[in-house]
Design a protein around this motif. Structure first.
Motif, PDB file in Angstrom:
ATOM      1  N   ALA A   1      16.635 -18.768  21.794  1.00 43.00           N
ATOM      2  CA  ALA A   1      15.506 -17.820  21.737  1.00 43.00           C
ATOM      3  C   ALA A   1      15.615 -16.997  20.450  1.00 43.00           C
ATOM      4  CB  ALA A   1      15.508 -16.903  22.949  1.00 43.00           C
ATOM      5  N   GLY A   2      16.782 -16.401  20.235  1.00 42.89           N
ATOM      6  CA  GLY A   2      16.984 -15.572  19.052  1.00 42.89           C
ATOM      7  C   GLY A   2      16.962 -16.386  17.759  1.00 42.89           C
ATOM      8  N   ASP A   3      17.560 -17.574  17.807  1.00 43.36           N
ATOM      9  CA  ASP A   3      17.610 -18.426  16.602  1.00 43.36           C
ATOM     10  C   ASP A   3      16.200 -18.819  16.163  1.00 43.36           C
ATOM     11  OD1 ASP A   3      20.312 -18.315  17.215  1.00 43.36           O
ATOM     12  OD2 ASP A   3      20.364 -20.327  18.089  1.00 43.36           O
ATOM     13  N   SER A   4      15.365 -19.181  17.132  1.00 43.83           N
ATOM     14  CA  SER A   4      14.002 -19.610  16.781  1.00 43.83           C
ATOM     15  C   SER A   4      13.151 -18.397  16.398  1.00 43.83           C
ATOM     16  CB  SER A   4      13.359 -20.395  17.929  1.00 43.83           C
ATOM     17  OG  SER A   4      13.372 -19.633  19.120  1.00 43.83           O
ATOM     18  N   PHE A   5      13.369 -17.264  17.069  1.00 47.23           N
ATOM     19  CA  PHE A   5      12.668 -16.034  16.661  1.00 47.23           C
ATOM     20  C   PHE A   5      12.947 -15.766  15.183  1.00 47.23           C
ATOM     21  CE2 PHE A   5      12.499 -11.645  15.524  1.00 47.23           C
ATOM     22  CZ  PHE A   5      11.348 -11.159  16.126  1.00 47.23           C
ATOM     23  N   GLY A   6      14.232 -15.851  14.822  1.00 50.42           N
ATOM     24  CA  GLY A   6      14.625 -15.586  13.432  1.00 50.42           C
ATOM     25  C   GLY A   6      13.915 -16.520  12.469  1.00 50.42           C
ATOM     26  N   ALA A   7      13.824 -17.806  12.838  1.00 47.14           N
ATOM     27  CA  ALA A   7      13.168 -18.780  11.959  1.00 47.14           C
ATOM     28  C   ALA A   7      11.688 -18.438  11.789  1.00 47.14           C
ATOM     29  CB  ALA A   7      13.330 -20.184  12.531  1.00 47.14           C
ATOM     30  N   GLY A   8      11.014 -18.099  12.887  1.00 41.78           N
ATOM     31  CA  GLY A   8       9.589 -17.751  12.802  1.00 41.78           C
ATOM     32  C   GLY A   8       9.400 -16.493  11.968  1.00 41.78           C
ATOM     33  N   TYR A   9      10.275 -15.515  12.190  1.00 40.23           N
ATOM     34  CA  TYR A   9      10.185 -14.249  11.446  1.00 40.23           C
ATOM     35  C   TYR A   9      10.336 -14.505   9.945  1.00 40.23           C
ATOM     36  CZ  TYR A   9      10.870  -9.373  10.181  1.00 40.23           C
ATOM     37  OH  TYR A   9      10.726  -8.127   9.611  1.00 40.23           O
ATOM     38  N   LEU A  10      11.378 -15.261   9.597  1.00 40.58           N
ATOM     39  CA  LEU A  10      11.669 -15.476   8.172  1.00 40.58           C
ATOM     40  C   LEU A  10      10.640 -16.384   7.514  1.00 40.58           C
ATOM     41  CD1 LEU A  10      15.550 -15.764   8.435  1.00 40.58           C
ATOM     42  CD2 LEU A  10      14.220 -13.806   7.614  1.00 40.58           C
ATOM     43  N   ALA A  11      10.157 -17.397   8.260  1.00 36.81           N
ATOM     44  CA  ALA A  11       9.128 -18.283   7.689  1.00 36.81           C
ATOM     45  C   ALA A  11       7.893 -17.461   7.328  1.00 36.81           C
ATOM     46  CB  ALA A  11       8.772 -19.379   8.688  1.00 36.81           C
ATOM     47  N   ALA A  12       7.564 -16.475   8.148  1.00 34.46           N
ATOM     48  CA  ALA A  12       6.414 -15.614   7.878  1.00 34.46           C
ATOM     49  C   ALA A  12       6.699 -14.690   6.689  1.00 34.46           C
ATOM     50  CB  ALA A  12       6.075 -14.789   9.116  1.00 34.46           C
ATOM     51  N   ARG A  13       7.890 -14.108   6.645  1.00 32.19           N
ATOM     52  CA  ARG A  13       8.240 -13.207   5.530  1.00 32.19           C
ATOM     53  C   ARG A  13       8.279 -13.977   4.210  1.00 32.19           C
ATOM     54  NH1 ARG A  13       7.591  -8.982   4.554  1.00 32.19           N
ATOM     55  NH2 ARG A  13       9.532  -7.894   4.103  1.00 32.19           N
ATOM     56  N   LEU A  14       8.761 -15.244   4.259  1.00 31.24           N
ATOM     57  CA  LEU A  14       8.811 -16.063   3.037  1.00 31.24           C
ATOM     58  C   LEU A  14       7.402 -16.382   2.533  1.00 31.24           C
ATOM     59  CD1 LEU A  14      11.760 -18.317   4.163  1.00 31.24           C
ATOM     60  CD2 LEU A  14      11.691 -17.179   1.934  1.00 31.24           C
ATOM     61  N   ARG A  15       6.425 -16.315   3.428  1.00 31.68           N
ATOM     62  CA  ARG A  15       5.024 -16.499   3.027  1.00 31.68           C
ATOM     63  C   ARG A  15       4.372 -15.181   2.620  1.00 31.68           C
ATOM     64  NH1 ARG A  15       5.917 -20.730   6.378  1.00 31.68           N
ATOM     65  NH2 ARG A  15       4.651 -22.617   6.102  1.00 31.68           N
ATOM     66  N   GLY A  16       5.142 -14.112   2.602  1.00 28.47           N
ATOM     67  CA  GLY A  16       4.625 -12.822   2.165  1.00 28.47           C
ATOM     68  C   GLY A  16       3.945 -12.019   3.269  1.00 28.47           C
ATOM     69  N   MET A  17       4.074 -12.460   4.522  1.00 31.04           N
ATOM     70  CA  MET A  17       3.456 -11.709   5.628  1.00 31.04           C
ATOM     71  C   MET A  17       4.274 -10.439   5.922  1.00 31.04           C
ATOM     72  SD  MET A  17       2.512 -15.140   7.810  1.00 31.04           S
ATOM     73  CE  MET A  17       2.009 -14.406   9.330  1.00 31.04           C
ATOM     74  N   ALA A  18       3.626  -9.450   6.536  1.00 29.25           N
ATOM     75  CA  ALA A  18       4.277  -8.163   6.825  1.00 29.25           C
ATOM     76  C   ALA A  18       5.254  -8.310   7.997  1.00 29.25           C
ATOM     77  CB  ALA A  18       3.211  -7.133   7.180  1.00 29.25           C
ATOM     78  N   PRO A  19       6.248  -7.402   8.107  1.00 30.40           N
ATOM     79  CA  PRO A  19       7.211  -7.477   9.216  1.00 30.40           C
ATOM     80  C   PRO A  19       6.561  -7.518  10.611  1.00 30.40           C
ATOM     81  CG  PRO A  19       8.015  -5.963   7.561  1.00 30.40           C
ATOM     82  CD  PRO A  19       6.630  -6.361   7.129  1.00 30.40           C
ATOM     83  N   THR A  20       5.469  -6.777  10.822  1.00 33.53           N
ATOM     84  CA  THR A  20       4.834  -6.802  12.151  1.00 33.53           C
ATOM     85  C   THR A  20       4.271  -8.194  12.465  1.00 33.53           C
ATOM     86  OG1 THR A  20       2.899  -5.874  11.083  1.00 33.53           O
ATOM     87  CG2 THR A  20       4.195  -4.366  12.410  1.00 33.53           C
ATOM     88  N   GLU A  21       3.593  -8.802  11.473  1.00 31.27           N
ATOM     89  CA  GLU A  21       3.064 -10.165  11.688  1.00 31.27           C
ATOM     90  C   GLU A  21       4.210 -11.147  11.858  1.00 31.27           C
ATOM     91  OE1 GLU A  21      -0.417 -11.360   8.929  1.00 31.27           O
ATOM     92  OE2 GLU A  21       0.685  -9.779   7.864  1.00 31.27           O
ATOM     93  N   ALA A  22       5.286 -10.928  11.099  1.00 30.16           N
ATOM     94  CA  ALA A  22       6.438 -11.826  11.171  1.00 30.16           C
ATOM     95  C   ALA A  22       7.079 -11.755  12.560  1.00 30.16           C
ATOM     96  CB  ALA A  22       7.451 -11.459  10.090  1.00 30.16           C
ATOM     97  N   ALA A  23       7.164 -10.541  13.125  1.00 30.00           N
ATOM     98  CA  ALA A  23       7.757 -10.396  14.468  1.00 30.00           C
ATOM     99  C   ALA A  23       6.884 -11.106  15.504  1.00 30.00           C
ATOM    100  CB  ALA A  23       7.913  -8.922  14.820  1.00 30.00           C
ATOM    101  N   ALA A  24       5.569 -11.026  15.348  1.00 27.58           N
ATOM    102  CA  ALA A  24       4.675 -11.720  16.286  1.00 27.58           C
ATOM    103  C   ALA A  24       4.845 -13.233  16.140  1.00 27.58           C
ATOM    104  CB  ALA A  24       3.223 -11.312  16.018  1.00 27.58           C
ATOM    105  N   THR A  25       5.035 -13.710  14.919  1.00 28.25           N
ATOM    106  CA  THR A  25       5.231 -15.145  14.676  1.00 28.25           C
ATOM    107  C   THR A  25       6.551 -15.608  15.304  1.00 28.25           C
ATOM    108  OG1 THR A  25       4.086 -14.858  12.562  1.00 28.25           O
ATOM    109  CG2 THR A  25       5.304 -16.907  12.857  1.00 28.25           C
TER     110      THR A  25
END
Ligand code: ADP
Length: 312
Positions: free
Chosen positions: A263-287
């Motif tokens: 759960a945590g490992d995949s959350f981290g991947a979604g969060y970072l994939a969003a941040r690497l695309r320049g998305m904001a931390p709130t959008e990244a957390a939702a991703t």
């Protein structure tokens, strides 16, 4: 000219996984916290960045070869993987009792990755300047002997000094540490180097010596890291940004959880994939939450490719 593709690197341990498959049979696969994150990151890359896994494996045995082939199939680069002659990867078995309760059993004290930094110079250290995002977990640090830990922390500092971003995920396994005090001392150094901290609240409470949730959140938000993401199962994700701004991102509860592994490992991947695309931390957390919600509705750490949600 198209912009240079960003380079993501994780350092950690991939193990041979044996899972009870009934009647004395075991199903064999490969897993490990940082590798799980790399696999999901690679699946979400879509050309936005490349992913490399830095670790050590054996040299020529079928399990090490199988691991390498499994990462390559997932699109993960293996140029930073070091081969150690006569050594093997670690192994763990998941047994399931009559009530369906799972327990984990590890054989990892001799794993090749523990000696990754025994060489005076490693492929990871030689490529520091190329790394845009460097991902390290509490387990990556725990498995190394003290001298290796110092080298990994120095590599984190060097990535930062060269303009890359450092991510620390606090995954805490008490058995891998001499004491919680030892872990706390090393975690403090890691948080001080991190540009992004992914913190599982329950794990941090253990490291901090069993303090209450509210006190733990205050303590964590005081860490010297500009982007702190606190995961709390189905409760909203908390964000502490630049030491002052606080935010909450709701998590859509999953009605039927099948297996919370990764759960945590995949959350981290979604969060970072969003941040690497320049998305904001709130959008990244939702991703991150959307990916984790899908992962926990499937058995095992890695869901079938066909089950991956469309996130971008
Ligand atoms: P870890 O796997 O590191 O222990 P958590 O259990 O806090 O981490 O879960 C990580 C993320 O997975 C959470 O932030 C949330 O987005 C998602 N998650 C975990 N449990 C649930 C649940 N029951 N329902 C929906 N999402 C969940």
């Amino acid at each position: 000219m198209s912009p240079k593709k960003q380079k993501v690197v994780a350092f950690g341990e991939c193990m041979i996984e044996l899972r009870t498959a009934g009647h004395g049979l075991m199903r064999q696969s490969f897993a490990g916290d940082t590798l799980n994150t790399c696999i999901y990151l690679a699946r979400l890359a879509d050309g936005a960045y490349g992913v490399d896994y830095a670790t050590a494996i054996g040299d020529g045995d079928p399990y090490s070869e199988g691991m390498l082939a499994a990462w390559t199939d997932e699109g993960i680069g293996n140029g930073l993987a070091l081969r150690r002659q006569g050594e093997l990867p670690g192994l763990y078995a998941i047994s399931v009792d009559d009530t369906g309760e799972r327990s984990f059993h590890y054989w990892r004290r001799d794993a090749a990755v523990r000696r990754y930094f025994d060489a005076p110079s490693t492929p990871l250290e030689r490529q520091i300047g190329d790394i845009d995002l460097f991902y390290v977990s509490g387990i990556s640090l725990a498995i190394l002997p003290p001298a290796g830990r110092d080298r990994l922390l120095a590599a984190m500092a060097a990535v930062k000094a060269a303009g890359g971003r450092v991510v620390f995920d606090n995954n805490y396994r008490p058995k891998l540490w001499a004491s919680a005090e030892e872990a706390l001392e090393v975690y403090r150094r890691a948080y001080a180097l991190a540009d992004i901290a992914l913190v599982t609240l329950g794990d941090e409470i253990e490291v901090l010596g069993g303090i209450g949730e509210a006190d733990a959140i205050e303590t964590i938000c005081g860490y010297p890291c500009p982007e702190i993401v606190i995961k709390r199962g189905s409760a909203p994700v908390l964000l502490c940004l630049a030491g002052k701004e606080r935010g909450e991102v709701a998590v859509e509860p999953v009605a039927r959880v099948v297996d919370t592994t990764a759960a945590g490992d995949s959350f981290g991947a979604g969060y970072l994939a969003a941040r690497l695309r320049g998305m904001a931390p709130t959008e990244a957390a939702a991703t991150g939450s959307r990916l984790a919600a899908t992962v926990i509705q499937h058995p095992g750490a890695i869901i079938p490719l066909a089950a991956m949600p469309k996130l971008f």
